[in-house]
Write an enzyme that holds these catalytic residues in place. Structure first.
Site, PDB file in Angstrom:
ATOM      1  N   GLY A  18      12.027  33.050 -16.753  1.00 43.80           N
ATOM      2  CA  GLY A  18      11.365  31.901 -16.162  1.00 43.80           C
ATOM      3  C   GLY A  18      10.937  32.164 -14.725  1.00 43.80           C
ATOM      4  N   GLY A  22       8.499  27.392 -10.097  1.00 46.03           N
ATOM      5  CA  GLY A  22       9.729  26.730  -9.703  1.00 46.03           C
ATOM      6  C   GLY A  22      10.758  27.658  -9.098  1.00 46.03           C
ATOM      7  N   GLY A  24      12.535  30.064 -10.425  1.00 45.60           N
ATOM      8  CA  GLY A  24      12.409  31.469 -10.785  1.00 45.60           C
ATOM      9  C   GLY A  24      11.436  32.217  -9.901  1.00 45.60           C
ATOM     10  N   SER A 153      23.320  23.246 -14.694  1.00 35.25           N
ATOM     11  CA  SER A 153      22.983  22.006 -13.997  1.00 35.25           C
ATOM     12  C   SER A 153      24.229  21.149 -13.867  1.00 35.25           C
ATOM     13  CB  SER A 153      21.917  21.240 -14.779  1.00 35.25           C
ATOM     14  OG  SER A 153      21.680  19.969 -14.207  1.00 35.25           O
ATOM     15  N   TYR A 176      18.651  17.701 -22.629  1.00 33.05           N
ATOM     16  CA  TYR A 176      18.740  18.726 -21.584  1.00 33.05           C
ATOM     17  C   TYR A 176      20.183  18.867 -21.103  1.00 33.05           C
ATOM     18  CZ  TYR A 176      18.318  20.620 -16.823  1.00 33.05           C
ATOM     19  OH  TYR A 176      18.496  21.344 -15.660  1.00 33.05           O
TER      20      TYR A 176
END
Length: 283
Positions: A18, A22, A24, A153, A176
């Site tokens: 990724g 963002g 990454g 997260s 998520y």
């Protein structure tokens, strides 16, 4: 916390999934500029964005070797193919950063599925990094000391083993949060496995990098970003480079703090059920 005095140039090879936007993207640029790797492997699922970020990294750090890996993590066949390419072409792998993720979504009531028909967030955020890590373990072990960093997260929700694919009462952010807890649970399992006996020299840790970073995923869901993306880069770089963490494994960090994840992550029976489900999904 300023980590500039505590980090250590690894001089090896780091793979970041990724890497095209963002966290990454900012992470690979930071690693390149600080000289943390001789070689950076950048993964993305959009070829154009992947070429753009590779050019950006090369421009920022001409001395860093940059290679790209194109794959859609929503397709486990592509995950396996990427791992096979890396095993065939890379002489070593010092760090794997499982960063790619699908957020809550712009239409969170719309349930999406992966190429194999699995709930999309569970597939991309948990199953794909689980598979990629397992496939690359021989190279990581051969390159030891090596590190696996799983970007999780603080948003965590228990996996419902009667509805793993979230077919009832679907909501994107809830899916998520379930997938991120699953990632943390598998982090703990793999760390324990690799540390058995004399150990492999491969550490595995997970972290929450920052709260509500200014990313597309945060904005798409409707949240107001609270901090710039760079706030999340620093805790990830610490797990990659800090020599004080060279033997630390099987932990969950809230930014820089060794923290406690959701209680389900410490339930051996739940972790065993998740491992069995995950093995079946990648079989």
């Amino acid at each position: 916390m300023d980590i500039s005095s505590s980090d250590s140039a690894l001089g090896g090879t780091i793979l970041v999934t990724g890497a095209t936007q963002g966290l990454g993207r900012r992470l690979v640029l930071d690693l390149a500029v600080r000289g943390a790797a001789a070689t950076l492997l950048l993964h993305g699922r959009d070829g154009g964005r992947l070429d753009d970020v590779a050019a950006e990294v090369r421009s920022a750090a001409p001395g860093t070797e940059v290679r790209t890996q194109l794959a859609d993590l929503a397709d486990l066949d592509q995950v396996r193919a990427m791992a096979a390419r890396i095993l065939d072409t890379e002489p070593r792998l010092d760090v794997l950063v499982n960063n790619a993720a699908v957020g809550g979504g712009a239409t969170p009531d719309r349930r999406e599925v992966s190429r194999q028909g699995y709930e999309l967030r569970f597939a991309v955020n948990h199953v794909a990094p689980y598979l990629l890590t397992r496939e690359l373990l021989p190279l990581l072990t051969a390159s030891a000391p090596a590190r696996v960093v799983n970007v999780a997260s603080m948003g965590q929700a228990p996996v419902d083993f009667d509805d793993v694919m979230v077919e009832r009462d679907y909501e994107g952010l809830d899916a998520y949060c379930r997938s991120k807890l699953a990632m943390i649970m598998s982090t703990f399992d793999l760390a324990a496995e690799l540390a058995e006996g004399a150990g492999t020299g491969v550490t595995v840790n997970a972290l929450h990098p920052a709260h509500l970073m200014d990313t597309r995923a945060v904005r798409e869901y409707g949240f107001t970003p609270a901090v710039p993306v760079d706030e999340g880069v620093r805790p990830v770089v610490r797990l990659i480079t800090d020599p004080a963490l060279a033997t630390v494994t099987g932990r969950y960090f809230d930014r820089f703090t060794d923290a406690r994840a959701h209680e389900q992550a410490y339930d051996p029976a739940a972790r065993a059920r998740l491992a069995a489900v995950t093995r079946a999904l990648i079989a």
